[in-house]
Each structure stands twice: as structure tokens, then as C-alpha cells.
Design an enzyme around this catalytic site. Structure first.
Site, mmCIF file in Angstrom:
data_model
loop_
_atom_site.group_PDB
_atom_site.id
_atom_site.type_symbol
_atom_site.label_atom_id
_atom_site.label_comp_id
_atom_site.label_asym_id
_atom_site.label_seq_id
_atom_site.Cartn_x
_atom_site.Cartn_y
_atom_site.Cartn_z
ATOM 1 N N ASP A 114 0.838 -1.191 0.000
ATOM 2 C CA ASP A 114 0.000 0.000 0.000
ATOM 3 C C ASP A 114 0.880 1.250 0.000
ATOM 4 O O ASP A 114 1.654 1.471 0.933
ATOM 5 C CB ASP A 114 -0.887 -0.038 1.246
ATOM 6 C CG ASP A 114 -1.911 1.078 1.288
ATOM 7 O OD1 ASP A 114 -1.604 2.191 0.833
ATOM 8 O OD2 ASP A 114 -3.026 0.837 1.796
ATOM 9 N N GLY A 115 0.733 2.095 -1.042
ATOM 10 C CA GLY A 115 1.547 3.301 -1.126
ATOM 11 C C GLY A 115 1.293 4.270 0.003
ATOM 12 O O GLY A 115 2.213 4.939 0.493
ATOM 13 N N ASP A 132 0.544 7.935 -9.137
ATOM 14 C CA ASP A 132 -0.375 7.652 -10.252
ATOM 15 C C ASP A 132 -1.075 6.329 -9.981
ATOM 16 O O ASP A 132 -0.884 5.347 -10.691
ATOM 17 C CB ASP A 132 0.397 7.610 -11.572
ATOM 18 C CG ASP A 132 -0.528 7.514 -12.782
ATOM 19 O OD1 ASP A 132 -1.715 7.867 -12.637
ATOM 20 O OD2 ASP A 132 -0.073 7.086 -13.852
#
Length: 251
Positions: A114-115, A132
Site C-alpha cells: 500500500d503506497g 499515479d
């Protein structure tokens, strides 16, 4: 629930889809290291704002997609260490199979996760963060929230820039920009919308940016000669939109 991956091709361009009509990435097969989609080119506009021959020393890419940004950085910014965070392992597999994802090595690594969590947990600092990440319904979720932008800012170096892709035609576009402006204490700018409707927004940390438009044009020409990346039209659009007060880009 896993993400459905679809691949299509049209007129020499290969596209990535997440089980819908939305294009999640693209690669011109004969020019795989070029940035095919306009918004991906504009996401690299940080190269006009810092010393493009030394910067970025390290980059964090949140959302792999068709690996366009990664391929460009890997080829044209050899000084850059690249960290990718992608939540879906199927996307990584598709990028390897269909989109010429570079092999992992000493300067390039992929973290499946998970960013939003990554930026809150990492101790690393990055000159460039590229965001993005969208789901199959073109929603950014937690990657478009005030806590995420605040955490991303903390992850930036003293020469740091965050670049994020927003959908300019969506109802939440202006709210997204306001969240970025708040998180970066007004050191933020949203570029005029691309033809596709995408808007690229930047937030800056550390060293002040104040680049005259004449220098922006010179840097754009040099970048086009060096890496084939043409940001001249972006500079022109910024001028036309009145985004360069006093003839300078200030951030």
C-alpha cells in the site's frame, strides 16, 4: 478481490486496462522508453524545475501501471535510484510480461504493498515522488487524501517534489488540488488540464523554485534533445493559462 487485467493494442500502442474502458497506461511498442500519454510527460516536468543532470537522486513511484514512468527514469536518469510501490501483484506481473519492466537491480526495486502506508512507515527521503494510482473505477482512494499528501511531503528531501495525476474532469478535482495546497502550505501548483482531462499537480519541499519562462523554454529544449521528452507545449500552456506570474514559475 484481485484486479482484472486487460491488454489491448491499437496502431502500434499497447494499453493496460483494469477490467474497464479506462486506460491505466500505454506503451508505444517501437519506442518503449518514450512517455506515450501526455499526462505522464507532464508528471516529469520536475526535470524543468531542478538540475536535470543531477536530480533526482532517488525517486518513489506509487502506482506502477504500464511502467511508463519507470522505464523513462531507468533509461534517461541513470543517476536515479527508483523505488516502486504497487498494491496489486497482478499489475507487476503484467508490466513484466507486456510492458518491458526493467529487471530489479541495485538502483531499482519494487515493493508490493500500500503506497499510503509506505509513506507513513519509510525512513527514506526522496527527491521525487510520482503518484499515479487508480482502481478499475478510476478512483485514487487514500492516495488522494490530506493525510497521504502530508505524509508524502515528510518523505521529500530538501530538493523534493511530489507530482500527482488527477482527473481534471471529475467532480473531486478542485478539492484534490486544495488538499495538496494545504499539505504543502501553498507551495503547490496544478498544471492546466491535458486534452485527456488529466491534471498534473506538484507540491514542493525545501529549496524555493523561481524559474523564468525563458529558462523554462531553454531547459525544455535541452530535455527534448537529451531524452526526447518535449515539454515545450507544457510551458506554452502554463503561459496561456496565466500560471507564470511575473514571467516565472514560482513554487
Amino acid at each position: 478481490m484481485s484486479t482484472p487485467i486487460d491488454i489491448s493494442e491499437d496502431r502500434g500502442v499497447r494499453y493496460l486496462h483494469f477490467g474497464s474502458e479506462w486506460i491505466q497506461g500505454a506503451m508505444r511498442i517501437r519506442r518503449p522508453h518514450a512517455l506515450e500519454l501526455a499526462y505522464t510527460r507532464e508528471m516529469m516536468a520536475g526535470l524543468l524545475l531542478r538540475d536535470a543532470f543531477e536530480w533526482p537522486r532517488n525517486a518513489l513511484v506509487i502506482g506502477l501501471g504500464a511502467a511508463s514512468l519507470v522505464r523513462f527514469l531507468h533509461r534517461h536518469c541513470p543517476q536515479t535510484r527508483i523505488q516502486v510501490v504497487e498494491i496489486e501483484p497482478q499489475v507487476v506481473a503484467a508490466a513484466r510480461q507486456f510492458f518491458r519492466l526493467p529487471p530489479e537491480d541495485a538502483r531499482f526495486s519494487i515493493h508490493v504493498g500500500d503506497g499510503a502506508r509506505y509513506v507513513t512507515e519509510t525512513d527514506n527521503r526522496f527527491d521525487l515522488i510520482l503518484v499515479d494510482g487508480f482502481d478499475r473505477h478510476a478512483r485514487a482512494g487514500v492516495l488522494d487524501t490530506a493525510p497521504f499528501y502530508a505524509a508524502a511531503r515528510v518523505c521529500l528531501s530538501d530538493a523534493g517534489l511530489m507530482s500527482t495525476n488527477l482527473f481534471g474532469r471529475s467532480r473531486g478535482f478542485r478539492a484534490s488540488v486544495e488538499r495538496i495546497i494545504d499539505a504543502f502550505e501553498n507551495r503547490a501548483i496544478a498544471f492546466p488540464s491535458c486534452d485527456s482531462g488529466n491534471v498534473v499537480a506538484f507540491g514542493a519541499q525545501g529549496e524555493e523554485i523561481a524559474v523564468p519562462v525563458t529558462e523554462l523554454r531553454e531547459r525544455a529544449r535541452a530535455l527534448k534533445d537529451r531524452a526526447g521528452l518535449d515539454l515545450g507545449p507544457t510551458v506554452a500552456r502554463l503561459e496561456q493559462a496565466g500560471s507564470l506570474p511575473g514571467g516565472r514559475l514560482i513554487l
